[in-house]
Design a protein around this motif. Structure first.
Motif, PDB file in Angstrom:
ATOM      1  N   GLN A   1       0.892  -1.162   0.000  1.00  0.00           N
ATOM      2  CA  GLN A   1       0.000   0.000   0.000  1.00  0.00           C
ATOM      3  C   GLN A   1       0.929   1.211   0.000  1.00  0.00           C
ATOM      4  O   GLN A   1       1.831   1.287   0.833  1.00  0.00           O
ATOM      5  N   ALA A   2       0.746   2.125  -0.953  1.00  0.00           N
ATOM      6  CA  ALA A   2       1.690   3.235  -1.054  1.00  0.00           C
ATOM      7  C   ALA A   2       0.993   4.511  -1.496  1.00  0.00           C
ATOM      8  O   ALA A   2      -0.074   4.474  -2.109  1.00  0.00           O
TER       9      ALA A   2
ATOM     10  N   PHE B   1      -2.563   3.745  -3.513  1.00  0.00           N
ATOM     11  CA  PHE B   1      -2.895   2.555  -4.282  1.00  0.00           C
ATOM     12  C   PHE B   1      -2.409   1.311  -3.561  1.00  0.00           C
ATOM     13  O   PHE B   1      -1.577   1.374  -2.657  1.00  0.00           O
ATOM     14  N   LEU B   2      -2.945   0.163  -3.974  1.00  0.00           N
ATOM     15  CA  LEU B   2      -2.491  -1.140  -3.532  1.00  0.00           C
ATOM     16  C   LEU B   2      -1.824  -1.829  -4.705  1.00  0.00           C
ATOM     17  O   LEU B   2      -2.332  -1.771  -5.820  1.00  0.00           O
TER      18      LEU B   2
ATOM     19  N   ILE C   1      -4.331  -1.413  -7.715  1.00  0.00           N
ATOM     20  CA  ILE C   1      -5.689  -1.074  -7.294  1.00  0.00           C
ATOM     21  C   ILE C   1      -5.687   0.336  -6.722  1.00  0.00           C
ATOM     22  O   ILE C   1      -5.042   0.587  -5.706  1.00  0.00           O
ATOM     23  N   PRO C   2      -6.410   1.288  -7.334  1.00  0.00           N
ATOM     24  CA  PRO C   2      -6.526   2.617  -6.719  1.00  0.00           C
ATOM     25  C   PRO C   2      -7.267   2.483  -5.397  1.00  0.00           C
ATOM     26  O   PRO C   2      -8.184   1.680  -5.270  1.00  0.00           O
TER      27      PRO C   2
ATOM     28  N   ASP D   1     -13.176  -5.899  -4.628  1.00  0.00           N
ATOM     29  CA  ASP D   1     -14.378  -5.115  -4.326  1.00  0.00           C
ATOM     30  C   ASP D   1     -14.334  -4.610  -2.892  1.00  0.00           C
ATOM     31  O   ASP D   1     -13.972  -5.365  -1.976  1.00  0.00           O
ATOM     32  N   PRO D   2     -14.725  -3.335  -2.666  1.00  0.00           N
ATOM     33  CA  PRO D   2     -14.805  -2.828  -1.298  1.00  0.00           C
ATOM     34  C   PRO D   2     -15.864  -3.596  -0.503  1.00  0.00           C
ATOM     35  O   PRO D   2     -16.901  -3.973  -1.041  1.00  0.00           O
TER      36      PRO D   2
END
Length: 167
Positions: free
Chosen positions: A62-63, A72-73, A87-88, A125-126
């Motif tokens: 994660q950065a 993002f991931l 992944i944003p 998915d969140p």
């Protein structure tokens, strides 16, 4: 060699890796394996702030560059080191905690700081966030079949890591 154990030093193995790399280091031998090279944000002088976690078949990074940039991931395959889709970060805010396990990727410090956000590692998915009840979440960790969330008001909240229910 590590003078305390008489074996190889994992620090020596890590120092021999190229800058900007992630690697698995065997604590017994000090040997590096699964070296992932040229990871954006891990070189000296990069203006990234990464968090790392391992689980659900991936090494998760994660950065973010700064508060103005979108975090993002970046998952990497845990066996091959191959990058998966970046992944944003969908919640806004700057995430600062990361834990992975029990079929979930967990974040603290997202948009609503009194909640712990999460997503499915299989679909990205969140999932529904969980509330710590009071204070701002300062850290999260998985352990003892629980997700633990610490808050700045001194509260420690335990969650079921599969359902997100408080325990």
């Amino acid at each position: 060699d590590d003078p305390r154990s008489g074996g190889p030093s994992s620090t020596a193995a890590a120092s021999a890796l190229p800058a900007g790399s992630l690697a698995r280091i065997d604590p017994e031998t000090g040997d590096a394996s699964l070296v992932i090279r040229d990871v954006s944000g891990l070189r000296r002088g990069d203006e990234f702030w990464p968090n790392l976690a391992i689980g659900e078949g991936a090494v998760w990074m994660q950065a973010w560059r700064d508060a103005a940039a979108t975090p993002f991931l970046q998952p990497f395959d845990q066996e091959t080191g191959d990058p998966r889709d970046q992944i944003p970060f969908p919640w806004g805010g700057v995430p600062f905690g990361l834990a992975v396990g029990s079929q979930t990727v967990w974040f603290s410090g997202a948009f609503d700081e009194s909640r712990v956000s999460r997503l499915s590692p299989a679909t990205y998915d969140p999932l529904e966030p969980v509330s710590v009840g009071s204070g701002t979440v300062t850290d999260i960790v998985l352990g003892g079949r629980r997700l633990w969330g610490g808050s700045n008001d001194g509260t420690l909240t335990a969650f079921d890591p599969r359902t997100g229910r408080r325990r």
